[in-house]
Structures are given as structure tokens and as C-alpha cells.
Design a protein around this motif. Structure first.
Motif, PDB file in Angstrom:
ATOM      1  N   TRP A 481      48.209  19.405 -19.660  1.00 21.60           N
ATOM      2  CA  TRP A 481      47.940  18.193 -20.447  1.00 21.60           C
ATOM      3  C   TRP A 481      46.770  18.359 -21.406  1.00 21.60           C
ATOM      4  CZ3 TRP A 481      50.148  13.284 -20.870  1.00 21.60           C
ATOM      5  CH2 TRP A 481      49.377  12.345 -21.576  1.00 21.60           C
ATOM      6  N   SER A 482      45.657  18.854 -20.918  1.00 19.32           N
ATOM      7  CA  SER A 482      44.402  18.765 -21.664  1.00 19.32           C
ATOM      8  C   SER A 482      44.310  19.839 -22.737  1.00 19.32           C
ATOM      9  CB  SER A 482      43.214  18.890 -20.706  1.00 19.32           C
ATOM     10  OG  SER A 482      43.288  17.906 -19.692  1.00 19.32           O
ATOM     11  N   PRO A 483      43.633  19.545 -23.841  1.00 18.97           N
ATOM     12  CA  PRO A 483      43.491  20.547 -24.906  1.00 18.97           C
ATOM     13  C   PRO A 483      42.685  21.740 -24.433  1.00 18.97           C
ATOM     14  CG  PRO A 483      42.055  18.665 -25.316  1.00 18.97           C
ATOM     15  CD  PRO A 483      42.931  18.286 -24.160  1.00 18.97           C
ATOM     16  N   LEU A 484      42.996  22.892 -24.988  1.00 17.63           N
ATOM     17  CA  LEU A 484      42.233  24.094 -24.673  1.00 17.63           C
ATOM     18  C   LEU A 484      40.914  24.041 -25.427  1.00 17.63           C
ATOM     19  CD1 LEU A 484      42.374  26.838 -23.195  1.00 17.63           C
ATOM     20  CD2 LEU A 484      43.221  27.817 -25.332  1.00 17.63           C
ATOM     21  N   PRO A 485      39.790  24.086 -24.727  1.00 15.01           N
ATOM     22  CA  PRO A 485      38.506  23.985 -25.427  1.00 15.01           C
ATOM     23  C   PRO A 485      38.227  25.232 -26.257  1.00 15.01           C
ATOM     24  CG  PRO A 485      38.162  24.446 -23.102  1.00 15.01           C
ATOM     25  CD  PRO A 485      39.630  24.237 -23.274  1.00 15.01           C
ATOM     26  N   ALA A 486      37.319  25.096 -27.183  1.00 17.72           N
ATOM     27  CA  ALA A 486      36.878  26.230 -27.990  1.00 17.72           C
ATOM     28  C   ALA A 486      35.432  26.560 -27.592  1.00 17.72           C
ATOM     29  CB  ALA A 486      36.954  25.887 -29.476  1.00 17.72           C
ATOM     30  N   PRO A 487      35.127  27.817 -27.265  1.00 17.49           N
ATOM     31  CA  PRO A 487      36.076  28.928 -27.148  1.00 17.49           C
ATOM     32  C   PRO A 487      37.065  28.693 -26.007  1.00 17.49           C
ATOM     33  CG  PRO A 487      33.979  29.532 -26.171  1.00 17.49           C
ATOM     34  CD  PRO A 487      33.760  28.196 -26.825  1.00 17.49           C
ATOM     35  N   ALA A 488      38.129  29.477 -25.982  1.00 25.18           N
ATOM     36  CA  ALA A 488      39.254  29.227 -25.088  1.00 25.18           C
ATOM     37  C   ALA A 488      38.912  29.566 -23.643  1.00 25.18           C
ATOM     38  CB  ALA A 488      40.465  30.019 -25.557  1.00 25.18           C
ATOM     39  N   ARG A 489      38.000  28.802 -23.069  1.00 24.03           N
ATOM     40  CA  ARG A 489      37.639  29.000 -21.662  1.00 24.03           C
ATOM     41  C   ARG A 489      37.304  27.651 -21.060  1.00 24.03           C
ATOM     42  NH1 ARG A 489      37.498  32.924 -18.016  1.00 24.03           N
ATOM     43  NH2 ARG A 489      35.907  32.861 -16.399  1.00 24.03           N
TER      44      ARG A 489
END
Length: 540
Positions: A481-489
Motif C-alpha cells: 500500500w504505502s509509497p516507497l520512501p526516497a531513498p528506497a529504504r
């Protein structure tokens, strides 16, 4: 009462408002705008039962307002709490529904109970605005009811648990070597014979232990209609799976002519009572094709969704190599080998389903030998099946066993019940990234979403299913569901903090999850042989 904004899965954006709570009371109305009437019924059934509040229809200064807002994403929602009211707008009724799940979380764990525990309770919400939408359109859970049958009430309960975690695709694994679980009216022996096995292996297939009690069960077509309707009310699509041409011994036990009768005495076969991959597979004959077309015709009348899953995995070719009938079919079709014969078999049903406005989906083995346009792939043997499928123009659901097979054990300790597979911790599931890094932006657009799989060979009861599935399904729900944060971790420490409150929600829902400190004494299964594998750690 301490109010919490620790939501699972995490929303895209949450903003806190002025100090002071919003209170719900006997005078709180439920104002359902056009298109949200069904969501209002579900909210009154769940929240009304937990709180004891009538939530009467109508408008007023104290209200929960539900509205469809076409300006929002289709499954997105905006929840805002004012001084005396709550408004949930969604881009569709589904979006509004997901917003009501957030509302329940904001009200605290007791909002997930089935009756009030304190009749004088004052229900309060924090002043917040939540703007949210899912990352993926396919947020799935596969439940295997073939190995161990789960009665209908248990299936309905899992649909509720999915809804509480904003998951929207229920992959219903209905047939396998060890049992056939759906009534097919034109073929009554599929359930009269195929739904029952005389005994069950206790533990891994190498275990010497047996449960000598017959095991089985099936869903009538009215049961299936009820399950599909119940899911639809919760904006969940049901994708049925009928396994072909492998994992079919239960069907062959019911109708021996479906098997390779020129090399095996199929009349002597019963429903398989152990685990693993049965060598007994469907014969590639016209009779078999017509038989399964009859099965799928009844399925199409029961399941209105776009996709039908046909399995297609783990099909041993030994019987085909020995069968004169299979060799003749291979030669007639001018195919190079038996692998191509399986591709032809799957391709037949891809075309058959497409002609009826549906789409075939299968495990990534269906890529071998080529796949019909429009068919989709469940990538389970790692990432490469998904990469190959996306590059070939096929839609993909990512479900690699290295991350999201929830039958795999959660810890390496000796207390884990029937240790199966690789150790996959809560953090491993939380770190899973469904979109392979090597895909281009266009290819990545072929990733419909992701799915967690619950295979039940060693899950003999609903409590065992709960133990393997939770809390890891909560971590998976956030991945989906949730967006992938930046950076991708993703921030696992923050997720663990939010899970502190979410465990209380699972308690209220009656989920027998694995506690963070390890299994409770009654969750252990000492002395039952598993299959420990010491594979490499996740590499993504």
C-alpha cells in the motif's frame, strides 16, 4: 484515553490539527453520499457493533460524512476530522471504504471488537487530515485451502482481516493433489471423492508422523457465491485457482480417465496424503481439455473478476515421456518436447478464457515455451520470472518465495513450530521491494502489484494459519500500500514502533499471531520434523 496516529499501513500523508479530540456519541449521525451506501452499511456493522453507537442515518453538526470525490485517485481517500465531525472522501466507493478502515484505527484497538467492552466508553479521535492512496492496484493474499481445508467462516474472517489491512485481492487456491475444494455440479465426484483424504502427513513429508483421521471438506456453489459477495462488499476481488496440468491427483482420483492411463493404473490412485509434488499429472487429451472447460464454465459463473488462475507450476513430465498418447499429441502438434506440450496446454486455456472476456494468470513456469498475449504471471521462484514476463509484455504479480511465502519459518529458534523453508523475519518481509530494479520504467508498469502466499501443508488449524500469517501480513500490507520512501529504504524501526499499537488491534480481532518475543507455549510443535533450509539472505 491516549489517542494514537500510528497507522498500519502507513499513509502517504498525515497532518495533525488543533489540539483537542473529536468525540463520537449517541447523537453522531452517519451521512452517506451517493455511491457510499454500501460502505455506510459496513461501517455501521463494524464500528456500530464495537462502539454501541447507533450511527443513525442523516446529517447534523455531529456526523461522519462519506462522499465519493472523483478528483481523488480511484482507491485513494481523504479523511479529515473537524471540531464535531469526520469527513471521508474517496475517489470511488473503494477509496471511501479504505478511509473507514483508517477511521477504525484512529479510534483505537477496541474499535475492532464485535461488541462494546465498556458501555460508558467515550470515543475520541485526534484532529488530523490523512491523504492516502495505494501504491499498487493488486495487493493480494493467497490462501491454500487444498492442503488443509478452512471452513467457510474462516475464509470470511480472513476477508475481514484483509480489509482491515487494505488488501484487495484474495487468491483462492482451491485444488491440489491433496484435495478438491469447490463443488462442480457436472462433475460430482470431484468433491464426493476428491475432497477427502484418508490421512495426513504430520510435519514435512520426511516426517514419520501421521494423523490417521480422514481430512477434507469443500465449498458448495452457494458458499462460493457468499464468499464472493462478502469479498465484494469489502472491495476485495476473489481470484480462484484450479491447478493444471500438475498438482492434480485429487481430480484424477475422482475421475481416473483424466490421468495418463497408458502408463499408470489411475483407478488405483486416491487423494494424495503426503506433501511435495505428485508425479500423477493430467493427460494432454481432448477429453481432459473438455473436462476442464466444463470446470471453468462453472467457475466463470461464480467468479466475476478479470483473472482465473490455472496454476501451471511444478508439473513433472515423466509420465508424458513414457506415454504413447502424450508422445502422439506432441508429434501431432509438431512440438519439440514435453515442456512445449505444457505450454500448449496452458495456451489452450489462455485462448479459451480470452474468448470469454477473462484473463489467465499462472505461476511463472507458464512462461516456459511461450505464453499467449494477455496472460499474466505470478512470479514465485524469485524475481527473474517477473523480469522475463514484464520484458515479454506480460503483466506480473510479484510473490517471490524468498520474501513473501508466509509458510516459511519466522525465526531459526528451536521453538518455531514445524520449521519450514528459509528464515523470513518480520523485517525481511518489510524490506521486500516488489518492483525489480533492472526493469525500465515501461517494464515496471507491467507490475500489477504483489501478493503474500500462505501454503498450508503444516498448518492444521486456523490458529496455525494465524501464527504463520501474522504479524508478517501487516508488514506486507505496508509494502503493497504505502509509497516507497526516497531513498528506497523503509524505516523498520518506525514500523516496529507503530506495530506496538497494531498488536493490540490484532488482539481485539482475535488473531493468534506470533509475538515478537517468540511463540507462546501452546504455539510450539516440539518433535515434528520440518524442512530447515539455510539459504542465502535476501539480496534486494
Amino acid at each position: 484515553m491516549t489517542m494514537s496516529t500510528d497507522l498500519v499501513p502507513a499513509p502517504r500523508e498525515l497532518r495533525t490539527g488543533p489540539a483537542g479530540p473529536v468525540r463520537l456519541g449517541p447523537g453522531t449521525r452517519l451521512a452517506a453520499g451517493p455511491g457510499t451506501e454500501g460502505v455506510a452499511r459496513r461501517l455501521r456493522e463494524t464500528l456500530g457493533a464495537a462502539t454501541g453507537l447507533p450511527l443513525a442515518d442523516g446529517d447534523g453538526p455531529e456526523r461522519i460524512e462519506l462522499a465519493v470525490d472523483p478528483g481523488l485517485p480511484a482507491e485513494g481517500y481523504r479523511l479529515a476530522t473537524g471540531e464535531r465531525h469526520v469527513r471521508i472522501g474517496g475517489g470511488s466507493p473503494a477509496g471511501v471504504f479504505w478511509g473507514t478502515q483508517t477511521l477504525r484505527q484512529l479510534l483505537g484497538p477496541d474499535a475492532f471488537r464485535r461488541a462494546p467492552v465498556r458501555p460508558d466508553r467515550v470515543w475520541e479521535l485526534p484532529r488530523v487530515t490523512v491523504e492516502d492512496a495505494p501504491r499498487f492496484r493488486w495487493r493480494g493474499l493467497m490462501l491454500d485451502v487444498a492442503r488443509h481445508f478452512l471452513p467457510k467462516d474462516g475464509v470470511l474472517r480472513y476477508l475481514d482481516l484483509m480489509a482491515a489491512h487494505k488488501l484487495n485481492v484474495f487468491h483462492f487456491h482451491l485444488t491440489d493433489d491433496q484435495g478438491w475444494r469447490i463443488e462442480i455440479e457436472r462433475y460430482p465426484e470431484l468433491t464426493a471423492t476428491g475432497a477427502w483424504r484418508p490421512r495426513t502427513k504430520w510435519g514435512h513429508r520426511a516426517s514419520p508422523l501421521w494423523d490417521d483421521k480422514p481430512h477434507g471438506g469443500f465449498y458448495t456453489q452457494d458458499d462460493i457465491r457468499e464468499i464472493v459477495a462478502y469479498a465484494a462488499e469489502r472491495h476485495i476481488t476473489v481470484v480462484p485457482e484450479i491447478d493444471v496440468p500438475g498438482h492434480s491427483q485429487a481430480a484424477i482420483a475422482a475421475y481416473p480417465e483424466l490421468g495418463n492411463t497408458d502408463v499408470v493404473d489411475t483407478s488405483a490412485l486416491g487423494v494424495w496424503d503426503t506433501w511435495g509434488i505428485s508425479p500423477n499429472v493430467l493427460a494432454p487429451t481432448e477429453h481432459t481439455l473438455r473436462f476442464y472447460e466444463g470446470v471453468f464454465e462453472e467457475l466463470l459463473a461464480l467468479f466475476p473478476g478479470e483473472f482465473i488462475h490455472v496454476g501451471g507450476d511444478e508439473c513433472p513430465k515423466d509420465q508424458w515421456r513414457r506415454s504413447a498418447v502424450a508422445k502422439a499429441r506432441t508429434e501431432d502438434l509438431k512440438l519439440p518436447n514435453e515442456d512445449a506440450l505444457q505450454s500448449w496446454f496452458i495456451g489452450h486455456f489462455a485462448s479459451w478464457l480470452a474468448a470469454r472476456g477473462r484473463r489467465l494468470i499462472g505461476w511463472d513456469e507458464i512462461l516456459e515455451g511461450g505464453l499467449a498475449p494477455g496472460a499474466a504471471v505470478s512470479s514465485w521462484r524469485g524475481y527473474q520470472g517477473g523480469v522475463a514476463a514484464a520484458r515479454a509484455g506480460h503483466d506480473v504479480v510479484m510473490c517471490p518465495e524468498q520474501y513473501v511465502y508466509l509458510d516459511h519459518r519466522q525465526d531459526g529458534g528451536a521453538d518455531e513450530p514445524v520449521p519450514i523453508g528459509y528464515v523470513r523475519t518480520l523485517e525481511d518481509v518489510y524490506r521486500f521491494e516488489p518492483v525489480p530494479a533492472e526493469l525500465t520504467e515501461e517494464e515496471a508498469g507491467r507490475v500489477l502489484g504483489t501478493q503474500a502466499n500462505v501454503w498450508t501443508e503444516v498448518m492444521e488449524s486456523p490458529a496455525r494459519v494465524d501464527y504463520q500469517t501474522f504479524p508478517r501480513l501487516a508488514a506486507f500490507a505496508e509494502v503493497a500500500w504505502s509509497p516507497l520512501p526516497a531513498p528506497a529504504r523503509r524505516d523498520f524501526a518506525a514500523f516496529e514502533r507503530r506495530m506496538t499499537g497494531h498488536y493490540r488491534r490484532l488482539d481485539a480481532l482475535g488473531v493468534s499471531y506470533r509475538p515478537p518475543a517468540g511463540p507462546r507455549p501452546w504455539q510450539r510443535r516440539p518433535g515434528v520434523l520440518g524442512r530447515p533450509l539455510d539459504g542465502p539472505p535476501p539480496n534486494r
